[in-house]
Design an enzyme around this catalytic site. Structure first.
Site, PDB file in Angstrom:
ATOM      1  N   CYS A  19       0.840  -1.207   0.000  1.00  0.00           N
ATOM      2  CA  CYS A  19       0.000   0.000   0.000  1.00  0.00           C
ATOM      3  C   CYS A  19       0.877   1.260   0.000  1.00  0.00           C
ATOM      4  O   CYS A  19       1.511   1.559  -1.002  1.00  0.00           O
ATOM      5  CB  CYS A  19      -0.971  -0.031   1.182  1.00  0.00           C
ATOM      6  SG  CYS A  19      -2.360   1.114   0.979  1.00  0.00           S
ATOM      7  N   HIS A  41      -3.717  -5.158   0.593  1.00  0.00           N
ATOM      8  CA  HIS A  41      -3.158  -5.625   1.862  1.00  0.00           C
ATOM      9  C   HIS A  41      -3.166  -7.158   1.935  1.00  0.00           C
ATOM     10  O   HIS A  41      -4.181  -7.757   2.292  1.00  0.00           O
ATOM     11  CB  HIS A  41      -3.946  -5.043   3.041  1.00  0.00           C
ATOM     12  CG  HIS A  41      -3.715  -3.584   3.251  1.00  0.00           C
ATOM     13  ND1 HIS A  41      -2.730  -3.104   4.074  1.00  0.00           N
ATOM     14  CD2 HIS A  41      -4.322  -2.496   2.710  1.00  0.00           C
ATOM     15  CE1 HIS A  41      -2.744  -1.783   4.058  1.00  0.00           C
ATOM     16  NE2 HIS A  41      -3.693  -1.382   3.232  1.00  0.00           N
ATOM     17  N   GLU A  75      -1.865  -8.944   4.144  1.00  0.00           N
ATOM     18  CA  GLU A  75      -1.850  -9.405   5.540  1.00  0.00           C
ATOM     19  C   GLU A  75      -3.239  -9.596   6.136  1.00  0.00           C
ATOM     20  O   GLU A  75      -3.396 -10.278   7.152  1.00  0.00           O
ATOM     21  CB  GLU A  75      -1.047  -8.430   6.408  1.00  0.00           C
ATOM     22  CG  GLU A  75      -1.685  -7.076   6.667  1.00  0.00           C
ATOM     23  CD  GLU A  75      -1.421  -6.040   5.586  1.00  0.00           C
ATOM     24  OE1 GLU A  75      -1.575  -4.842   5.857  1.00  0.00           O
ATOM     25  OE2 GLU A  75      -1.072  -6.439   4.446  1.00  0.00           O
TER      26      GLU A  75
END
Length: 506
Positions: free
Chosen positions: A79, A167, A169
Protein backbone atom coordinates in the site's frame (compact mmCIF):
# COMPACT_ATOMS: atom_id res chain seq x y z
CA UNK A 1 20.62 -15.97 15.80
CA UNK A 2 17.50 -16.47 13.67
CA UNK A 3 17.51 -15.19 10.11
CA UNK A 4 14.88 -12.49 9.92
CA UNK A 5 12.61 -10.29 7.87
CA UNK A 6 12.54 -6.59 8.77
CA UNK A 7 9.19 -4.80 8.56
CA UNK A 8 9.60 -1.04 8.31
CA UNK A 9 6.65 0.55 10.09
CA UNK A 10 5.19 3.67 8.45
CA UNK A 11 2.34 3.83 10.99
CA UNK A 12 -0.32 1.52 9.55
CA UNK A 13 -2.87 -0.08 11.87
CA UNK A 14 -2.11 -3.41 10.19
CA UNK A 15 1.70 -3.36 10.50
CA UNK A 16 1.55 -5.77 13.43
CA UNK A 17 -0.71 -8.02 11.40
CA UNK A 18 2.01 -8.30 8.75
CA UNK A 19 4.36 -9.44 11.51
CA UNK A 20 1.90 -12.03 12.77
CA UNK A 21 1.35 -13.45 9.30
CA UNK A 22 5.10 -13.77 8.71
CA UNK A 23 5.55 -15.47 12.10
CA UNK A 24 2.69 -17.87 11.26
CA UNK A 25 4.80 -18.91 8.27
CA UNK A 26 7.51 -20.06 10.74
CA UNK A 27 9.68 -17.07 9.88
CA UNK A 28 11.17 -14.68 12.42
CA UNK A 29 10.58 -10.99 11.79
CA UNK A 30 10.96 -7.70 13.61
CA UNK A 31 8.99 -4.48 13.25
CA UNK A 32 11.11 -1.33 13.41
CA UNK A 33 10.31 2.36 12.79
CA UNK A 34 10.53 3.36 9.11
CA UNK A 35 13.78 5.28 9.69
CA UNK A 36 15.56 2.76 11.94
CA UNK A 37 16.72 0.05 9.53
CA UNK A 38 19.36 -2.17 11.22
CA UNK A 39 22.19 -1.71 8.74
CA UNK A 40 25.01 -4.17 9.36
CA UNK A 41 22.73 -6.91 10.73
CA UNK A 42 23.71 -9.91 8.61
CA UNK A 43 20.68 -11.93 9.76
CA UNK A 44 18.32 -9.71 7.70
CA UNK A 45 17.19 -11.57 4.57
CA UNK A 46 14.36 -9.38 3.29
CA UNK A 47 12.38 -6.20 3.93
CA UNK A 48 8.67 -5.33 3.94
CA UNK A 49 7.39 -1.73 3.87
CA UNK A 50 4.08 -1.24 5.69
CA UNK A 51 1.11 0.97 4.93
CA UNK A 52 0.63 4.39 6.53
CA UNK A 53 -2.15 6.77 7.60
CA UNK A 54 -0.50 9.44 5.43
CA UNK A 55 -0.52 10.16 1.71
CA UNK A 56 2.93 10.09 0.11
CA UNK A 57 2.13 13.62 -1.09
CA UNK A 58 1.51 14.87 2.46
CA UNK A 59 4.23 17.18 3.75
CA UNK A 60 4.13 15.32 7.09
CA UNK A 61 4.34 11.86 5.53
CA UNK A 62 6.90 9.41 6.90
CA UNK A 63 9.64 9.08 4.29
CA UNK A 64 13.05 7.45 4.31
CA UNK A 65 15.89 6.95 1.84
CA UNK A 66 15.53 3.42 0.49
CA UNK A 67 18.63 3.56 -1.76
CA UNK A 68 20.70 1.50 0.70
CA UNK A 69 17.98 -1.18 0.87
CA UNK A 70 16.60 -1.49 -2.66
CA UNK A 71 18.56 -3.97 -4.73
CA UNK A 72 20.49 -5.20 -1.68
CA UNK A 73 17.58 -7.10 -0.11
CA UNK A 74 14.40 -8.59 -1.57
CA UNK A 75 11.81 -5.89 -0.90
CA UNK A 76 8.00 -5.83 -0.76
CA UNK A 77 6.09 -2.55 -0.42
CA UNK A 78 2.50 -2.80 0.80
CA UNK A 79 0.00 0.00 0.00
CA UNK A 80 1.81 3.18 1.15
CA UNK A 81 5.11 1.28 0.90
CA UNK A 82 4.40 0.55 -2.76
CA UNK A 83 3.33 4.15 -3.43
CA UNK A 84 6.42 5.52 -1.68
CA UNK A 85 8.79 3.54 -3.93
CA UNK A 86 6.81 4.45 -7.05
CA UNK A 87 6.76 8.16 -6.17
CA UNK A 88 10.45 8.29 -5.21
CA UNK A 89 11.44 6.74 -8.54
CA UNK A 90 9.63 9.24 -10.75
CA UNK A 91 6.19 7.69 -10.88
CA UNK A 92 3.00 9.54 -9.99
CA UNK A 93 0.69 8.99 -7.04
CA UNK A 94 -2.54 10.94 -6.93
CA UNK A 95 -5.86 11.01 -5.09
CA UNK A 96 -8.58 8.79 -6.45
CA UNK A 97 -12.05 10.06 -7.32
CA UNK A 98 -13.38 7.91 -4.48
CA UNK A 99 -11.55 6.21 -1.62
CA UNK A 100 -10.74 2.63 -2.57
CA UNK A 101 -11.73 0.59 0.45
CA UNK A 102 -12.92 -2.99 0.65
CA UNK A 103 -12.96 -6.05 -1.55
CA UNK A 104 -11.58 -6.07 -5.08
CA UNK A 105 -10.63 -8.79 -7.55
CA UNK A 106 -6.99 -9.13 -8.53
CA UNK A 107 -6.09 -10.03 -12.11
CA UNK A 108 -2.50 -11.27 -12.44
CA UNK A 109 -0.88 -10.17 -15.71
CA UNK A 110 2.39 -12.13 -15.58
CA UNK A 111 2.06 -15.86 -14.96
CA UNK A 112 5.80 -16.30 -14.41
CA UNK A 113 6.16 -13.63 -11.70
CA UNK A 114 7.72 -15.14 -8.52
CA UNK A 115 5.44 -13.15 -6.21
CA UNK A 116 2.05 -13.51 -7.88
CA UNK A 117 2.57 -15.99 -10.70
CA UNK A 118 1.16 -19.08 -8.97
CA UNK A 119 -2.02 -17.34 -7.77
CA UNK A 120 -5.44 -17.94 -9.33
CA UNK A 121 -5.98 -15.52 -12.21
CA UNK A 122 -8.82 -13.83 -10.34
CA UNK A 123 -8.75 -13.70 -6.52
CA UNK A 124 -10.21 -11.39 -3.88
CA UNK A 125 -7.95 -8.77 -2.26
CA UNK A 126 -8.57 -6.01 0.27
CA UNK A 127 -7.97 -2.38 -0.67
CA UNK A 128 -7.63 0.51 1.78
CA UNK A 129 -6.23 3.71 0.31
CA UNK A 130 -7.27 7.19 -0.78
CA UNK A 131 -4.34 7.59 -3.23
CA UNK A 132 -3.40 5.40 -6.14
CA UNK A 133 -0.42 5.01 -8.45
CA UNK A 134 -1.39 6.60 -11.77
CA UNK A 135 1.97 6.29 -13.53
CA UNK A 136 5.02 4.03 -13.08
CA UNK A 137 8.63 4.87 -13.88
CA UNK A 138 10.06 3.23 -17.02
CA UNK A 139 11.93 0.51 -15.12
CA UNK A 140 8.75 -0.58 -13.26
CA UNK A 141 6.49 -3.26 -14.74
CA UNK A 142 2.81 -3.64 -13.86
CA UNK A 143 2.07 -7.25 -12.89
CA UNK A 144 -1.55 -7.08 -11.65
CA UNK A 145 -4.70 -4.94 -11.76
CA UNK A 146 -8.22 -4.80 -10.32
CA UNK A 147 -11.50 -3.45 -11.68
CA UNK A 148 -10.66 0.06 -10.47
CA UNK A 149 -6.87 0.03 -10.12
CA UNK A 150 -4.75 -0.50 -13.24
CA UNK A 151 -1.47 -0.61 -11.30
CA UNK A 152 -2.48 -2.86 -8.38
CA UNK A 153 0.98 -4.48 -8.26
CA UNK A 154 4.36 -3.95 -9.89
CA UNK A 155 7.91 -5.28 -10.04
CA UNK A 156 11.04 -3.18 -10.47
CA UNK A 157 13.12 -4.47 -13.40
CA UNK A 158 16.49 -5.92 -12.43
CA UNK A 159 15.62 -6.02 -8.71
CA UNK A 160 13.85 -8.40 -6.38
CA UNK A 161 11.53 -5.52 -5.50
CA UNK A 162 7.74 -5.56 -5.61
CA UNK A 163 4.92 -3.21 -4.66
CA UNK A 164 1.26 -4.10 -4.07
CA UNK A 165 -1.50 -1.54 -3.44
CA UNK A 166 -3.67 -4.05 -1.58
CA UNK A 167 -3.16 -5.62 1.86
CA UNK A 168 -2.00 -9.27 1.71
CA UNK A 169 -1.85 -9.41 5.54
CA UNK A 170 -5.60 -9.05 6.14
CA UNK A 171 -8.02 -11.97 6.26
CA UNK A 172 -10.13 -10.69 3.35
CA UNK A 173 -7.26 -11.07 0.88
CA UNK A 174 -7.88 -14.70 -0.07
CA UNK A 175 -4.35 -15.48 -1.29
CA UNK A 176 -2.59 -13.08 1.10
CA UNK A 177 -0.78 -15.78 3.05
CA UNK A 178 0.39 -17.36 -0.22
CA UNK A 179 1.70 -13.98 -1.45
CA UNK A 180 3.67 -13.43 1.75
CA UNK A 181 4.94 -17.03 1.62
CA UNK A 182 6.08 -16.46 -1.98
CA UNK A 183 8.00 -13.39 -0.84
CA UNK A 184 9.66 -15.34 1.98
CA UNK A 185 10.67 -18.02 -0.53
CA UNK A 186 12.20 -15.30 -2.73
CA UNK A 187 14.29 -14.06 0.24
CA UNK A 188 15.60 -17.55 1.00
CA UNK A 189 15.08 -16.93 4.72
CA UNK A 190 15.11 -20.03 6.95
CA UNK A 191 11.60 -20.85 8.15
CA UNK A 192 12.70 -22.12 11.54
CA UNK A 193 10.65 -19.96 13.91
CA UNK A 194 8.70 -22.43 16.12
CA UNK A 195 7.72 -22.53 19.82
CA UNK A 196 10.33 -25.22 20.47
CA UNK A 197 13.07 -23.21 18.74
CA UNK A 198 12.07 -20.07 20.66
CA UNK A 199 12.25 -21.88 24.00
CA UNK A 200 15.60 -23.50 23.21
CA UNK A 201 17.15 -20.24 21.99
CA UNK A 202 15.65 -18.09 24.76
CA UNK A 203 16.65 -20.42 27.61
CA UNK A 204 20.25 -20.38 26.35
CA UNK A 205 20.16 -16.58 25.96
CA UNK A 206 18.75 -16.17 29.48
CA UNK A 207 21.47 -18.40 30.93
CA UNK A 208 24.08 -16.29 29.19
CA UNK A 209 22.42 -12.96 30.02
CA UNK A 210 21.73 -13.70 33.68
CA UNK A 211 24.54 -16.07 34.61
CA UNK A 212 24.28 -16.70 38.36
CA UNK A 213 22.44 -13.41 38.99
CA UNK A 214 19.23 -13.38 41.00
CA UNK A 215 16.01 -12.20 39.42
CA UNK A 216 12.76 -10.81 40.84
CA UNK A 217 9.67 -11.27 38.64
CA UNK A 218 6.44 -9.29 38.65
CA UNK A 219 3.66 -11.87 38.47
CA UNK A 220 0.15 -10.74 37.60
CA UNK A 221 -1.68 -14.06 37.34
CA UNK A 222 -2.03 -13.62 33.57
CA UNK A 223 -0.63 -15.66 30.70
CA UNK A 224 2.30 -13.37 29.88
CA UNK A 225 3.90 -13.18 33.32
CA UNK A 226 3.16 -16.86 34.02
CA UNK A 227 4.91 -18.00 30.84
CA UNK A 228 7.78 -15.63 31.63
CA UNK A 229 8.09 -17.23 35.08
CA UNK A 230 8.16 -20.80 33.76
CA UNK A 231 10.66 -19.86 31.04
CA UNK A 232 12.95 -18.18 33.58
CA UNK A 233 12.52 -21.06 36.02
CA UNK A 234 13.68 -23.40 33.26
CA UNK A 235 16.76 -21.22 32.70
CA UNK A 236 17.81 -20.18 36.22
CA UNK A 237 15.71 -22.20 38.69
CA UNK A 238 16.19 -21.18 42.33
CA UNK A 239 17.69 -17.81 41.36
CA UNK A 240 14.19 -16.62 40.44
CA UNK A 241 11.92 -15.09 43.08
CA UNK A 242 8.38 -14.22 41.98
CA UNK A 243 6.34 -11.43 43.56
CA UNK A 244 2.56 -11.51 43.22
CA UNK A 245 0.93 -8.30 44.42
CA UNK A 246 -2.74 -8.00 45.30
CA UNK A 247 -3.43 -4.36 44.46
CA UNK A 248 -7.05 -4.78 45.43
CA UNK A 249 -8.10 -4.57 41.78
CA UNK A 250 -7.94 -8.27 40.89
CA UNK A 251 -10.90 -10.46 40.02
CA UNK A 252 -12.93 -12.00 42.84
CA UNK A 253 -10.84 -14.54 44.83
CA UNK A 254 -8.05 -14.30 42.24
CA UNK A 255 -5.22 -13.72 44.73
CA UNK A 256 -5.77 -17.06 46.47
CA UNK A 257 -6.50 -18.99 43.24
CA UNK A 258 -3.40 -17.74 41.44
CA UNK A 259 -1.08 -18.43 44.38
CA UNK A 260 -2.36 -22.01 44.40
CA UNK A 261 -1.75 -22.33 40.63
CA UNK A 262 1.83 -21.08 40.99
CA UNK A 263 2.54 -23.51 43.81
CA UNK A 264 1.65 -26.35 41.41
CA UNK A 265 4.19 -24.96 38.91
CA UNK A 266 6.96 -25.25 41.49
CA UNK A 267 7.68 -21.52 41.44
CA UNK A 268 9.14 -19.60 44.35
CA UNK A 269 6.36 -17.03 44.94
CA UNK A 270 5.87 -14.35 47.59
CA UNK A 271 2.27 -13.08 47.82
CA UNK A 272 1.73 -9.51 49.06
CA UNK A 273 -1.58 -8.00 50.18
CA UNK A 274 -1.22 -4.32 49.22
CA UNK A 275 -4.88 -3.38 48.83
CA UNK A 276 -4.89 -0.52 51.30
CA UNK A 277 -1.73 1.01 49.82
CA UNK A 278 -3.28 1.20 46.34
CA UNK A 279 -6.71 2.34 47.53
CA UNK A 280 -5.04 5.16 49.41
CA UNK A 281 -2.93 6.26 46.43
CA UNK A 282 -5.92 6.13 44.07
CA UNK A 283 -8.40 7.94 46.29
CA UNK A 284 -10.17 10.67 44.34
CA UNK A 285 -8.23 10.04 41.10
CA UNK A 286 -10.45 9.90 38.00
CA UNK A 287 -8.08 10.44 35.04
CA UNK A 288 -7.34 7.01 33.45
CA UNK A 289 -3.76 7.82 32.54
CA UNK A 290 -3.05 8.99 36.09
CA UNK A 291 -4.63 5.81 37.45
CA UNK A 292 -2.40 3.67 35.23
CA UNK A 293 0.69 5.56 36.32
CA UNK A 294 -0.19 5.42 40.02
CA UNK A 295 -0.78 1.66 39.78
CA UNK A 296 2.45 1.19 37.81
CA UNK A 297 4.41 3.25 40.33
CA UNK A 298 2.81 1.30 43.17
CA UNK A 299 4.05 -1.95 41.68
CA UNK A 300 7.54 -0.55 41.34
CA UNK A 301 7.52 0.79 44.90
CA UNK A 302 6.49 -2.59 46.27
CA UNK A 303 9.03 -4.44 44.15
CA UNK A 304 11.68 -2.08 45.45
CA UNK A 305 10.61 -2.75 49.02
CA UNK A 306 10.58 -6.53 48.50
CA UNK A 307 13.83 -6.52 46.53
CA UNK A 308 15.49 -4.75 49.44
CA UNK A 309 14.44 -7.63 51.70
CA UNK A 310 16.16 -10.12 49.39
CA UNK A 311 19.90 -10.39 48.92
CA UNK A 312 21.78 -9.69 45.70
CA UNK A 313 18.80 -9.16 43.36
CA UNK A 314 20.11 -7.70 40.09
CA UNK A 315 17.25 -8.08 37.60
CA UNK A 316 13.55 -7.29 37.36
CA UNK A 317 11.76 -9.61 34.92
CA UNK A 318 8.45 -8.64 33.30
CA UNK A 319 5.92 -10.27 30.99
CA UNK A 320 6.03 -7.47 28.43
CA UNK A 321 4.87 -8.60 24.97
CA UNK A 322 5.05 -7.02 21.51
CA UNK A 323 1.68 -5.20 21.45
CA UNK A 324 2.69 -3.49 24.73
CA UNK A 325 5.83 -2.17 23.04
CA UNK A 326 4.02 -1.14 19.85
CA UNK A 327 1.17 0.73 21.59
CA UNK A 328 3.50 2.48 24.02
CA UNK A 329 6.05 3.57 21.42
CA UNK A 330 3.92 4.77 18.53
CA UNK A 331 6.07 6.12 15.67
CA UNK A 332 3.52 8.86 15.11
CA UNK A 333 4.51 10.29 18.48
CA UNK A 334 1.01 9.70 19.85
CA UNK A 335 0.90 7.22 22.72
CA UNK A 336 -2.36 5.27 22.60
CA UNK A 337 -1.98 4.40 26.28
CA UNK A 338 0.87 3.78 28.66
CA UNK A 339 1.52 0.26 29.88
CA UNK A 340 2.43 -0.40 33.48
CA UNK A 341 5.01 -2.96 32.39
CA UNK A 342 6.86 -0.86 29.82
CA UNK A 343 9.70 1.25 31.15
CA UNK A 344 9.21 3.47 34.16
CA UNK A 345 11.79 1.58 36.17
CA UNK A 346 13.35 4.00 38.67
CA UNK A 347 17.12 4.14 38.58
CA UNK A 348 17.18 4.02 42.38
CA UNK A 349 16.05 0.37 42.22
CA UNK A 350 19.37 -0.39 40.56
CA UNK A 351 17.78 -3.38 38.80
CA UNK A 352 18.26 -4.29 35.15
CA UNK A 353 15.23 -5.25 33.05
CA UNK A 354 14.65 -8.76 31.64
CA UNK A 355 11.76 -9.16 29.16
CA UNK A 356 12.08 -12.53 27.38
CA UNK A 357 8.66 -12.27 25.65
CA UNK A 358 8.98 -8.69 24.40
CA UNK A 359 8.97 -9.72 20.72
CA UNK A 360 6.04 -12.17 20.93
CA UNK A 361 2.38 -11.68 20.11
CA UNK A 362 -0.20 -13.04 22.58
CA UNK A 363 -1.11 -16.10 20.52
CA UNK A 364 2.60 -16.96 20.28
CA UNK A 365 2.94 -16.66 24.07
CA UNK A 366 0.17 -19.22 24.47
CA UNK A 367 1.90 -21.62 22.07
CA UNK A 368 5.12 -21.22 24.07
CA UNK A 369 3.23 -22.00 27.29
CA UNK A 370 1.75 -25.19 25.83
CA UNK A 371 5.19 -26.23 24.56
CA UNK A 372 6.54 -25.64 28.10
CA UNK A 373 3.95 -28.11 29.43
CA UNK A 374 1.83 -25.59 31.32
CA UNK A 375 -1.78 -26.44 32.17
CA UNK A 376 -4.47 -25.46 29.67
CA UNK A 377 -6.48 -23.41 32.18
CA UNK A 378 -3.43 -21.19 32.82
CA UNK A 379 -2.63 -20.74 29.14
CA UNK A 380 -6.12 -20.07 27.87
CA UNK A 381 -7.13 -17.53 30.48
CA UNK A 382 -8.46 -14.31 29.07
CA UNK A 383 -6.06 -11.37 29.11
CA UNK A 384 -6.49 -9.17 32.18
CA UNK A 385 -4.98 -5.68 32.28
CA UNK A 386 -2.13 -4.97 34.67
CA UNK A 387 -4.07 -2.10 36.30
CA UNK A 388 -6.93 -4.60 36.70
CA UNK A 389 -10.31 -3.24 37.71
CA UNK A 390 -8.62 0.14 38.11
CA UNK A 391 -9.37 0.76 34.43
CA UNK A 392 -12.73 -1.05 34.49
CA UNK A 393 -14.08 1.22 37.21
CA UNK A 394 -14.54 4.51 35.40
CA UNK A 395 -13.95 7.50 37.61
CA UNK A 396 -12.64 7.32 41.17
CA UNK A 397 -11.95 4.01 42.88
CA UNK A 398 -13.31 2.93 46.27
CA UNK A 399 -13.43 -0.48 48.00
CA UNK A 400 -17.21 -0.49 47.56
CA UNK A 401 -16.93 0.10 43.80
CA UNK A 402 -14.34 -2.70 43.63
CA UNK A 403 -16.80 -5.04 45.34
CA UNK A 404 -19.53 -4.19 42.82
CA UNK A 405 -17.18 -4.62 39.83
CA UNK A 406 -15.76 -7.91 41.17
CA UNK A 407 -19.17 -9.45 41.80
CA UNK A 408 -20.57 -8.40 38.41
CA UNK A 409 -17.43 -9.65 36.65
CA UNK A 410 -17.58 -12.97 38.51
CA UNK A 411 -21.17 -13.56 37.42
CA UNK A 412 -20.31 -12.70 33.79
CA UNK A 413 -17.20 -14.91 33.61
CA UNK A 414 -18.86 -17.82 35.48
CA UNK A 415 -21.76 -17.77 33.05
CA UNK A 416 -19.41 -17.66 30.03
CA UNK A 417 -17.70 -20.80 31.36
CA UNK A 418 -20.99 -22.57 32.15
CA UNK A 419 -22.38 -21.82 28.68
CA UNK A 420 -19.23 -23.08 26.92
CA UNK A 421 -18.51 -19.59 25.58
CA UNK A 422 -15.39 -18.68 27.57
CA UNK A 423 -12.90 -20.32 25.19
CA UNK A 424 -14.70 -18.93 22.13
CA UNK A 425 -13.99 -15.30 23.01
CA UNK A 426 -10.73 -13.40 23.51
CA UNK A 427 -11.52 -11.25 26.52
CA UNK A 428 -14.49 -10.39 28.71
CA UNK A 429 -15.20 -8.28 31.75
CA UNK A 430 -17.63 -5.99 33.52
CA UNK A 431 -17.12 -2.22 33.52
CA UNK A 432 -18.61 -0.12 36.30
CA UNK A 433 -19.78 3.17 34.81
CA UNK A 434 -19.88 6.50 36.67
CA UNK A 435 -23.55 6.66 35.73
CA UNK A 436 -26.60 6.17 37.90
CA UNK A 437 -30.08 5.70 36.53
CA UNK A 438 -33.62 5.25 37.80
CA UNK A 439 -34.93 1.73 38.26
CA UNK A 440 -37.74 -0.12 40.01
CA UNK A 441 -37.25 -3.07 42.35
CA UNK A 442 -40.44 -4.36 43.88
CA UNK A 443 -42.47 -1.32 44.83
CA UNK A 444 -39.40 0.81 45.37
CA UNK A 445 -37.80 3.31 43.04
CA UNK A 446 -34.01 2.93 42.85
CA UNK A 447 -31.24 5.22 41.66
CA UNK A 448 -28.23 2.94 41.25
CA UNK A 449 -25.21 2.01 39.14
CA UNK A 450 -24.85 0.78 35.56
CA UNK A 451 -22.64 -2.16 34.53
CA UNK A 452 -21.41 -2.41 30.93
CA UNK A 453 -20.46 -5.90 29.77
CA UNK A 454 -17.51 -6.06 27.36
CA UNK A 455 -16.73 -9.21 25.38
CA UNK A 456 -14.58 -9.36 22.23
CA UNK A 457 -13.14 -11.79 19.72
CA UNK A 458 -9.55 -11.32 18.53
CA UNK A 459 -6.32 -13.13 17.73
CA UNK A 460 -3.69 -10.70 18.97
CA UNK A 461 -5.48 -7.73 20.63
CA UNK A 462 -4.29 -5.37 17.87
CA UNK A 463 -7.79 -5.54 16.38
CA UNK A 464 -10.95 -6.92 17.98
CA UNK A 465 -14.65 -7.34 17.20
CA UNK A 466 -17.45 -7.37 19.76
CA UNK A 467 -18.62 -10.91 20.49
CA UNK A 468 -22.11 -11.70 19.20
CA UNK A 469 -23.30 -13.43 22.37
CA UNK A 470 -26.80 -14.99 22.33
CA UNK A 471 -29.58 -12.72 23.56
CA UNK A 472 -30.78 -15.40 25.97
CA UNK A 473 -27.32 -15.56 27.53
CA UNK A 474 -27.08 -11.78 27.91
CA UNK A 475 -30.57 -11.69 29.45
CA UNK A 476 -29.58 -14.34 32.01
CA UNK A 477 -26.36 -12.51 32.95
CA UNK A 478 -28.16 -9.17 33.19
CA UNK A 479 -30.87 -10.55 35.46
CA UNK A 480 -28.36 -12.30 37.68
CA UNK A 481 -26.19 -9.20 38.09
CA UNK A 482 -29.15 -6.94 38.88
CA UNK A 483 -30.64 -9.45 41.33
CA UNK A 484 -27.42 -10.42 43.11
CA UNK A 485 -25.12 -7.38 43.02
CA UNK A 486 -26.26 -4.77 45.48
CA UNK A 487 -25.98 -1.30 43.96
CA UNK A 488 -26.65 -2.21 40.29
CA UNK A 489 -29.99 -1.72 38.56
CA UNK A 490 -29.00 -1.58 34.88
CA UNK A 491 -26.78 -3.68 32.57
CA UNK A 492 -25.75 -2.70 29.01
CA UNK A 493 -23.66 -4.50 26.38
CA UNK A 494 -20.79 -2.81 24.50
CA UNK A 495 -21.00 -3.40 20.73
CA UNK A 496 -17.97 -1.36 19.58
CA UNK A 497 -14.96 -2.86 17.81
CA UNK A 498 -11.22 -2.05 17.91
CA UNK A 499 -10.54 0.16 16.05
CA UNK A 500 -12.02 2.70 16.61
CA UNK A 501 -12.64 1.76 20.27
CA UNK A 502 -10.10 -0.01 22.48
CA UNK A 503 -10.83 -3.31 24.24
CA UNK A 504 -10.65 -1.73 27.69
CA UNK A 505 -12.64 1.41 28.41
CA UNK A 506 -9.66 3.26 29.92
Amino acid sequence: MHEKIIILDFGSQTTQLIGRRVRELSTYCEIVPYNKFPFGDESVKGVILSGSPFSVNDEHAFKTDLSQIRGKYPLLGICYGAQLMASASGGEVDKTDSREYGRAHLRVKQANDPLLGNLPTNSQVWMSHGDTIVKLADHFSAIASTEDVDLAAYKIDGEETWGVQFHPEVFHTEQGTKILDNFLTITGVKKDWTPASFISTTVEELKEQLGNDKVILALSGGVDSSVTAVLLNKAIGKNLTCIFVDHGLLRKNEFETVLDNYAHLGLNVIGIDAKQHFYGELEGVTDPERKRKIIGKGFIDIFEREANKLKDIKWLAQGTIYPDIIESLSITGVTIKSHHNVGGLPEKMNLKLCEPLRLLFKDEVRKIGIELGMQEHLIHRHPFPGPGLGIRILGSITPEKVRVAQEADDIFISNLRAAGLYDKVWQAGAILLPVQSVGVMGDERTYENTIALRCVTSTDAMTADWAHLPYEFLAKVSNEIINKVKGVNRVVYDISSKPPATIEWE
